[in-house]
Design a protein around this motif. Sequence first.
Motif, mmCIF file in Angstrom:
data_model
loop_
_atom_site.group_PDB
_atom_site.id
_atom_site.type_symbol
_atom_site.label_atom_id
_atom_site.label_comp_id
_atom_site.label_asym_id
_atom_site.label_seq_id
_atom_site.Cartn_x
_atom_site.Cartn_y
_atom_site.Cartn_z
ATOM 1 N N PHE A 53 0.856 -1.184 0.000
ATOM 2 C CA PHE A 53 0.000 0.000 0.000
ATOM 3 C C PHE A 53 0.892 1.234 0.000
ATOM 4 O O PHE A 53 1.728 1.395 0.898
ATOM 5 C CB PHE A 53 -0.914 -0.013 1.228
ATOM 6 C CG PHE A 53 -1.823 -1.212 1.247
ATOM 7 C CD1 PHE A 53 -3.075 -1.162 0.650
ATOM 8 C CD2 PHE A 53 -1.412 -2.402 1.838
ATOM 9 C CE1 PHE A 53 -3.903 -2.276 0.652
ATOM 10 C CE2 PHE A 53 -2.236 -3.521 1.842
ATOM 11 C CZ PHE A 53 -3.486 -3.455 1.249
ATOM 12 N N LEU A 54 0.703 2.101 -1.019
ATOM 13 C CA LEU A 54 1.577 3.256 -1.195
ATOM 14 C C LEU A 54 0.762 4.550 -1.252
ATOM 15 O O LEU A 54 0.275 4.967 -2.312
ATOM 16 C CB LEU A 54 2.411 3.092 -2.468
ATOM 17 C CG LEU A 54 3.354 1.889 -2.438
ATOM 18 C CD1 LEU A 54 3.827 1.525 -3.829
ATOM 19 C CD2 LEU A 54 4.538 2.180 -1.510
ATOM 20 N N PRO A 55 0.592 5.226 -0.092
ATOM 21 C CA PRO A 55 -0.139 6.490 -0.067
ATOM 22 C C PRO A 55 0.540 7.526 -0.965
ATOM 23 O O PRO A 55 1.767 7.608 -1.027
ATOM 24 C CB PRO A 55 -0.053 6.925 1.405
ATOM 25 C CG PRO A 55 0.185 5.652 2.163
ATOM 26 C CD PRO A 55 1.027 4.798 1.246
ATOM 27 N N GLY A 56 -0.288 8.290 -1.685
ATOM 28 C CA GLY A 56 0.212 9.359 -2.534
ATOM 29 C C GLY A 56 0.530 8.949 -3.954
ATOM 30 O O GLY A 56 0.749 9.804 -4.811
ATOM 31 N N LEU A 57 0.569 7.650 -4.260
ATOM 32 C CA LEU A 57 0.914 7.191 -5.610
ATOM 33 C C LEU A 57 -0.310 6.987 -6.499
ATOM 34 O O LEU A 57 -0.196 7.010 -7.719
ATOM 35 C CB LEU A 57 1.732 5.890 -5.534
ATOM 36 C CG LEU A 57 2.181 5.286 -6.865
ATOM 37 C CD1 LEU A 57 3.026 6.272 -7.674
ATOM 38 C CD2 LEU A 57 2.955 4.001 -6.632
ATOM 39 N N ALA A 58 -1.484 6.863 -5.922
ATOM 40 C CA ALA A 58 -2.688 6.604 -6.723
ATOM 41 C C ALA A 58 -2.880 7.689 -7.776
ATOM 42 O O ALA A 58 -2.842 8.879 -7.477
ATOM 43 C CB ALA A 58 -3.914 6.541 -5.818
ATOM 44 N N GLY A 59 -3.036 7.251 -9.026
ATOM 45 C CA GLY A 59 -3.300 8.180 -10.117
ATOM 46 C C GLY A 59 -2.096 8.963 -10.607
ATOM 47 O O GLY A 59 -2.227 9.812 -11.471
ATOM 48 N N VAL A 60 -0.924 8.689 -10.086
ATOM 49 C CA VAL A 60 0.282 9.406 -10.497
ATOM 50 C C VAL A 60 1.046 8.536 -11.495
ATOM 51 O O VAL A 60 1.517 7.460 -11.139
ATOM 52 C CB VAL A 60 1.186 9.733 -9.279
ATOM 53 C CG1 VAL A 60 2.460 10.417 -9.725
ATOM 54 C CG2 VAL A 60 0.430 10.562 -8.266
ATOM 55 N N ILE A 72 1.444 -5.935 3.724
ATOM 56 C CA ILE A 72 0.729 -6.805 4.658
ATOM 57 C C ILE A 72 0.509 -8.140 3.949
ATOM 58 O O ILE A 72 0.029 -8.179 2.818
ATOM 59 C CB ILE A 72 -0.629 -6.219 5.083
ATOM 60 C CG1 ILE A 72 -0.444 -4.850 5.751
ATOM 61 C CG2 ILE A 72 -1.358 -7.178 6.021
ATOM 62 C CD1 ILE A 72 -1.743 -4.138 6.069
ATOM 63 N N ALA A 73 0.858 -9.222 4.627
ATOM 64 C CA ALA A 73 0.638 -10.557 4.052
ATOM 65 C C ALA A 73 -0.854 -10.805 3.896
ATOM 66 O O ALA A 73 -1.670 -10.354 4.706
ATOM 67 C CB ALA A 73 1.254 -11.627 4.946
ATOM 68 N N GLN A 90 -5.501 -5.033 6.172
ATOM 69 C CA GLN A 90 -5.350 -4.413 4.863
ATOM 70 C C GLN A 90 -6.489 -3.421 4.623
ATOM 71 O O GLN A 90 -7.652 -3.777 4.767
ATOM 72 C CB GLN A 90 -5.349 -5.469 3.759
ATOM 73 C CG GLN A 90 -4.146 -6.351 3.751
ATOM 74 C CD GLN A 90 -4.153 -7.321 2.581
ATOM 75 O OE1 GLN A 90 -5.037 -7.322 1.741
ATOM 76 N NE2 GLN A 90 -3.142 -8.166 2.536
ATOM 77 N N PRO A 91 -6.162 -2.199 4.255
ATOM 78 C CA PRO A 91 -7.206 -1.205 3.959
ATOM 79 C C PRO A 91 -8.143 -1.696 2.863
ATOM 80 O O PRO A 91 -7.701 -2.156 1.820
ATOM 81 C CB PRO A 91 -6.420 0.022 3.489
ATOM 82 C CG PRO A 91 -5.055 -0.154 4.063
ATOM 83 C CD PRO A 91 -4.826 -1.645 4.108
ATOM 84 N N SER A 92 -9.423 -1.620 3.115
ATOM 85 C CA SER A 92 -10.492 -1.969 2.172
ATOM 86 C C SER A 92 -10.523 -3.425 1.727
ATOM 87 O O SER A 92 -11.431 -3.829 1.033
ATOM 88 C CB SER A 92 -10.454 -1.067 0.929
ATOM 89 O OG SER A 92 -10.724 0.251 1.301
ATOM 90 N N PHE A 93 -9.530 -4.236 2.081
ATOM 91 C CA PHE A 93 -9.557 -5.657 1.750
ATOM 92 C C PHE A 93 -9.961 -6.461 2.983
ATOM 93 O O PHE A 93 -10.568 -7.498 2.872
ATOM 94 C CB PHE A 93 -8.200 -6.154 1.235
ATOM 95 C CG PHE A 93 -7.856 -5.635 -0.124
ATOM 96 C CD1 PHE A 93 -8.257 -6.308 -1.260
ATOM 97 C CD2 PHE A 93 -7.148 -4.460 -0.278
ATOM 98 C CE1 PHE A 93 -7.946 -5.828 -2.525
ATOM 99 C CE2 PHE A 93 -6.831 -3.973 -1.526
ATOM 100 C CZ PHE A 93 -7.236 -4.653 -2.650
ATOM 101 N N GLY A 94 -9.551 -5.999 4.165
ATOM 102 C CA GLY A 94 -9.956 -6.616 5.405
ATOM 103 C C GLY A 94 -9.119 -7.779 5.881
ATOM 104 O O GLY A 94 -9.316 -8.267 6.988
ATOM 105 N N ASP A 95 -8.173 -8.254 5.049
ATOM 106 C CA ASP A 95 -7.306 -9.339 5.506
ATOM 107 C C ASP A 95 -6.486 -8.862 6.700
ATOM 108 O O ASP A 95 -5.992 -7.744 6.731
ATOM 109 C CB ASP A 95 -6.357 -9.797 4.393
ATOM 110 C CG ASP A 95 -7.058 -10.602 3.314
ATOM 111 O OD1 ASP A 95 -8.263 -10.855 3.451
ATOM 112 O OD2 ASP A 95 -6.386 -10.975 2.340
ATOM 113 N N ARG A 96 -6.334 -9.738 7.685
ATOM 114 C CA ARG A 96 -5.583 -9.427 8.905
ATOM 115 C C ARG A 96 -4.369 -10.342 8.946
ATOM 116 O O ARG A 96 -4.450 -11.522 8.654
ATOM 117 C CB ARG A 96 -6.469 -9.678 10.107
ATOM 118 C CG ARG A 96 -5.818 -9.479 11.452
ATOM 119 C CD ARG A 96 -6.774 -9.774 12.585
ATOM 120 N NE ARG A 96 -7.964 -8.946 12.534
ATOM 121 C CZ ARG A 96 -8.059 -7.743 13.116
ATOM 122 N NH1 ARG A 96 -7.044 -7.250 13.776
ATOM 123 N NH2 ARG A 96 -9.175 -7.053 13.038
ATOM 124 N N SER A 97 -3.227 -9.752 9.328
ATOM 125 C CA SER A 97 -2.005 -10.544 9.399
ATOM 126 C C SER A 97 -1.057 -9.968 10.440
ATOM 127 O O SER A 97 -1.029 -8.757 10.668
ATOM 128 C CB SER A 97 -1.301 -10.556 8.037
ATOM 129 O OG SER A 97 -0.099 -11.295 8.122
#
Length: 142
Positions: A53-60, A72-73, A90-97
């Motif tokens: 997950f890479l904040p700030g990269l979306a749409g760039v 996150i695994a 995991q944000p919006s996916f919900g997997d926990r690790s």
Amino acid sequence: MLKLGISALALFCAVAPASADEVWTSKLGDIVYETDLTDGQMAVFKIEGARVFLPGLAGVYEGRTSYDGFWIADEGYDFSTESCGVSMVQPSFGDRSQQWGRFQVTFVDPDFPGIWVGHVSACFDDASDSVIARPLVGSEAE
């Protein structure tokens, strides 16, 4: 503490589709730009057994620089290493690790498609591994 080395990584979203069709090859295997998270403006890369997950990269897609993020695994995936002691979700996916860490991406080529270098750590440790990712699409793949 948890050491997430090359071998462990190699074993190793409201969601909107990513507008770039980017796939890179690396010692970790193929890395896919999976999606953008619309609520957090994060790009999501998929690696076998984990998401980055890479904040700030979306749409760039031009003028890319460095992005500090985290991995996150995927749920049920085990890197056969120590756990971090606390779970991350995991944000919006919900997997926990309990297997997660920092992941910094620095683009060598600032425009799509581009080569990037990643620095990977386990939990909050300092980077214990690095990876070079080369595009499989576009002019760099030819």
